[in-house]
Enzyme design. Structure first.
Site, short mmCIF file in Angstrom:
data_model
loop_
_atom_site.label_atom_id
_atom_site.label_comp_id
_atom_site.label_asym_id
_atom_site.label_seq_id
_atom_site.Cartn_x
_atom_site.Cartn_y
_atom_site.Cartn_z
N TYR A 111 0.84 -1.26 -0.16
CA TYR A 111 -0.12 -0.02 0.03
C TYR A 111 0.74 1.18 0.20
O TYR A 111 0.67 2.32 -0.74
CB TYR A 111 -0.96 -0.04 1.22
CG TYR A 111 -1.86 1.19 1.14
CD1 TYR A 111 -3.28 0.71 0.90
CD2 TYR A 111 -1.55 2.24 1.61
CE1 TYR A 111 -4.14 1.69 0.87
CE2 TYR A 111 -2.66 3.46 1.50
CZ TYR A 111 -3.82 3.06 0.97
OH TYR A 111 -4.99 4.01 0.85
N PHE A 163 -7.04 19.39 -25.21
CA PHE A 163 -7.87 18.23 -25.28
C PHE A 163 -9.26 18.41 -24.47
O PHE A 163 -9.44 19.10 -23.52
CB PHE A 163 -7.05 16.94 -24.87
CG PHE A 163 -7.76 15.85 -25.12
CD1 PHE A 163 -7.96 15.15 -26.21
CD2 PHE A 163 -8.11 14.91 -24.07
CE1 PHE A 163 -8.52 14.19 -26.52
CE2 PHE A 163 -8.88 13.59 -24.14
CZ PHE A 163 -9.03 13.25 -25.56
N ASP A 164 -10.25 17.43 -24.95
CA ASP A 164 -11.49 17.70 -24.47
C ASP A 164 -11.77 17.47 -22.82
O ASP A 164 -12.51 17.97 -22.20
CB ASP A 164 -12.68 16.88 -25.20
CG ASP A 164 -12.29 15.27 -25.42
OD1 ASP A 164 -11.19 14.84 -25.03
OD2 ASP A 164 -13.19 14.54 -25.61
N ASP A 254 0.61 19.25 -21.18
CA ASP A 254 -0.02 18.12 -21.38
C ASP A 254 0.71 17.06 -21.93
O ASP A 254 0.80 17.21 -23.32
CB ASP A 254 -1.53 18.36 -21.98
CG ASP A 254 -2.29 16.84 -22.48
OD1 ASP A 254 -1.81 15.81 -22.27
OD2 ASP A 254 -3.66 16.95 -22.31
N ALA A 256 0.82 13.55 -22.85
CA ALA A 256 0.42 12.23 -23.48
C ALA A 256 1.08 11.75 -24.60
O ALA A 256 1.64 10.62 -24.39
CB ALA A 256 -1.17 12.38 -23.76
N LYS A 297 -0.63 6.61 -23.48
CA LYS A 297 -0.33 6.91 -24.69
C LYS A 297 1.35 6.33 -24.67
O LYS A 297 1.78 5.64 -24.97
CB LYS A 297 -0.64 8.22 -25.27
CG LYS A 297 -2.03 8.57 -25.57
CD LYS A 297 -2.80 8.76 -24.42
CE LYS A 297 -4.24 9.48 -24.91
NZ LYS A 297 -5.08 9.53 -23.49
N HIS A 489 -20.19 13.10 -26.30
CA HIS A 489 -19.82 12.19 -27.44
C HIS A 489 -19.88 11.00 -26.97
O HIS A 489 -20.03 9.61 -27.75
CB HIS A 489 -18.44 12.78 -28.06
CG HIS A 489 -17.22 12.71 -27.06
ND1 HIS A 489 -17.20 13.64 -26.15
CD2 HIS A 489 -16.33 12.01 -26.97
CE1 HIS A 489 -16.20 13.17 -25.35
NE2 HIS A 489 -15.48 12.38 -25.90
N1 F0G Z 1 -4.43 14.71 -23.07
C1 F0G Z 1 -4.59 14.37 -24.15
C2 F0G Z 1 -3.90 15.16 -25.24
C3 F0G Z 1 -5.42 13.10 -24.66
O1 F0G Z 1 -5.43 12.94 -25.79
C4 F0G Z 1 -6.00 12.27 -23.67
C5 F0G Z 1 -6.64 11.41 -23.82
C6 F0G Z 1 -5.98 13.04 -22.13
C7 F0G Z 1 -5.31 14.10 -22.00
C8 F0G Z 1 -6.65 12.40 -20.94
O2 F0G Z 1 -5.91 11.22 -20.62
O3 F0G Z 1 -7.71 9.32 -21.39
O4 F0G Z 1 -5.61 8.97 -19.94
O5 F0G Z 1 -7.55 10.38 -19.18
N2 F0G Z 1 -6.99 11.11 -25.09
C9 F0G Z 1 -7.67 9.77 -25.47
C10 F0G Z 1 -7.67 9.66 -27.13
C11 F0G Z 1 -8.84 9.60 -24.65
O6 F0G Z 1 -8.33 8.81 -27.40
O7 F0G Z 1 -7.08 10.54 -27.26
P1 F0G Z 1 -6.79 9.82 -20.26
#
Ligand code: F0G
Length: 497
Positions: A111, A163-164, A254, A256, A297, A489
């Site tokens: 833990y 990102f969304d 960000d 990713a 990613k 979406h």
């Molecule tokens: N930032 C970026 C640039 C992303 O592409 C994503 C996720 C996230 C943050 C959020 O990360 O999914 O681990 O919570 N992108 C996925 C996609 C969902 O299909 O592009 P997460």
């Protein structure tokens, strides 16, 4: 080898037409060249072979017509057994290496103070340079924790096409975003090597025209997913950082797809062509104050995320939210074995040979589509090819969700699942509740890492060619019959018009 011999080898290694981080790979290619004068430049080849395969089920057009109707024309509602090639996302869908699986077996599930945590923390420090580290279960969780500390009602967060989930977490806190991406990003036919770049003037104007207290940070997404998987140059990162410093505003990444961004810097930004990917990554992050990471990613794992940052006070505040939302600070919603696999994944993802195969496979698909005359975002993104639905099916009205209509057709004809990045994803304006029409209506073909072959890419291109050849028949799209108040979406229900 004699001195003269090694000098010649040294000279030839420098002169070779291919670039790689790996001196030994260069050397073996060199020996081959020395045996016989070879004219043909060697193509890249995957630096791995297959140890296990996963069966994917073919289906018929008739079956898929029925299945997508039952799924309310929402591709997220399809079960995976009804999909032949899944390009919905490159997030958490890649294949792990034998070394990652081996590390899974060594996972320490304690833990507190797990050894796997320590391995990951040290790897993150070595690769990113950031001092403090908090694991989270995925990227949006990292956003949730960090933004709980930093974002307040009425704030504004500038960046490059957020990102969304990033936008969602900002707007959920009654704050807003300001997109400062360069204009070239919104014209799919313009060639610009770094379409994820920030328009520095626009950023500076935004920072000038709001009180400092209203801007908690600037967020730079590398590569920029919403702009089409487009990279940000090191020069631009440096300039953004200088503007942030001038106005005393924090700069977060960000991150990713940070490794793919570094690959583009190495291959497109002359100044950095001789840097290793790991050196470029350290340089990129050296301009920022911290990062949120979706490890699904460029962490090469199926689940995971983290926050890394330099400011101790912010870190301390974030630990409280991490414990509340994610778990104790040495696991943050992850298994010990997940953290171990991520530590190995981060190292693998920042190797040139892996990245070359990865990015060039995506480009292979892009080139085939361009050959067929199909309108796609150019240059090709790092993780995906984006179809330009405004040019592909202009015959379908925008308020009938033309990009979604194209994605549905791609599924019906080829069993290929993609994702709409257009009006449905753009959601409604939080204040007026009207549909937001983004500049681009895209269909994203996201390629999972180390998963599909070049034959799969050829199949996808052929399916799209068939659709493109009959595009003029497409006249009507879809209407929304049910939607969630935010991030619609995922669960939206549609009806065919
Ligand atoms: N930032 C970026 C640039 C992303 O592409 C994503 C996720 C996230 C943050 C959020 O990360 O999914 O681990 O919570 N992108 C996925 C996609 C969902 O299909 O592009 P997460």
């Amino acid at each position: 080898m004699t001195d003269a011999g090694s000098r010649i080898e040294e000279y030839l290694v420098k002169k070779l037409p291919f670039t790689t981080d790996n001196y030994h790979t260069k050397k073996s290619r060199l020996s081959y060249l020395c045996i016989k004068a070879i004219k043909m430049k060697l193509p890249y080849a995957e630096p791995y072979k297959t140890k296990m395969v996963e069966y994917i089920k073919p289906s018929t057009v008739e079956q898929r017509k029925q299945w997508i109707k039952e799924a309310d024309y929402n591709l997220f509602n399809l079960t995976s057994d009804k999909v032949f090639i899944d390009l919905l996302t490159d997030s958490g869908t890649g294949a792990m290496s034998d070394n990652q699986w081996a590390e899974m077996m060594r996972g320490d599930e304690s833990y507190a103070g797990s050894q796997s945590f320590l391995k990951l923390r040290d790897t993150v420090k070595r690769i990113t340079g950031f001092d403090y580290f908090l694991p989270t279960h995925q990227g949006r969780a990292a956003e949730n924790v960090l933004f709980s500390v930093l974002v307040k009602e009425g704030n504004i967060v500038p960046g490059n096409s957020h990102f969304d989930t990033t936008k969602g977490h900002i707007e959920f806190r009654k704050a807003t975003t300001c997109d400062c991406t360069i204009d070239e990003a919104f014209d799919t036919s313009v060639f610009h090597p770094f379409k994820g770049n920030v328009n520095i003037e626009k950023l500076e104007k935004t920072l000038q025209s709001h009180p400092k207290e209203k801007i908690p940070f600037v967020i730079l997404t590398v590569t920029c997913n919403s702009a089409g998987g487009q990279p940000v140059s090191l020069q631009n990162i440096k300039e953004v950082s200088e503007v942030c410093k001038k106005y005393d505003i924090l700069l977060y990444f960000d991150a990713a797809r940070f490794a793919e961004n570094a690959y583009f810097i190495k291959t497109r930004e002359e100044k950095y062509k001789d840097f290793t990917i790991k050196e470029i990554v350290r340089k990129m992050f050296s301009y920022g104050d911290g990062m949120t990471m979706s490890a699904k990613k460029d962490g090469l794992v199926n689940m995971g995320g983290f926050i890394a940052l330099n400011d101790e006070a912010i870190y301390k505040k974030a630990t409280v939210f991490n414990i509340m939302f994610e778990g104790f600070i040495t696991y943050g919603g992850l298994n010990g074995r997940d953290m171990g696999a991520l530590a190995v994944g981060l190292d693998e993802a920042t190797e040139f040979d892996y990245l070359e195969t990865r990015v060039e496979q995506v480009a292979f698909l892009g080139k085939q589509l361009v050959e067929y005359g199909i309108p796609v975002q150019q240059p090709f993104g790092g993780h995906a090819i984006f179809l330009d639905a405004n040019k592909f099916v202009p015959t379908i009205p925008r308020d009938e969700y033309r990009a979604q209509a194209l994605a549905i057709e791609l599924y019906i004809i080829g069993g290929i699942r993609s994702v709409e990045i257009g009006t449905i994803l753009a959601d409604r304006d939080p204040f007026t509740h009207k549909n937001r029409y983004p500049e681009l209506e895209l269909v994203r073909l996201a390629i999972p890492r180390r998963t599909y072959s070049l034959n799969h890419m050829r199949y996808i291109a052929a399916v799209l060619k068939n659709i493109y050849d009959s595009r003029e028949e497409a006249k009507r799209g879809y209407t929304i019959v049910d939607e969630a108040p935010i991030m619609r979406h995922f669960t939206v229900k549609l009806e065919k018009l």
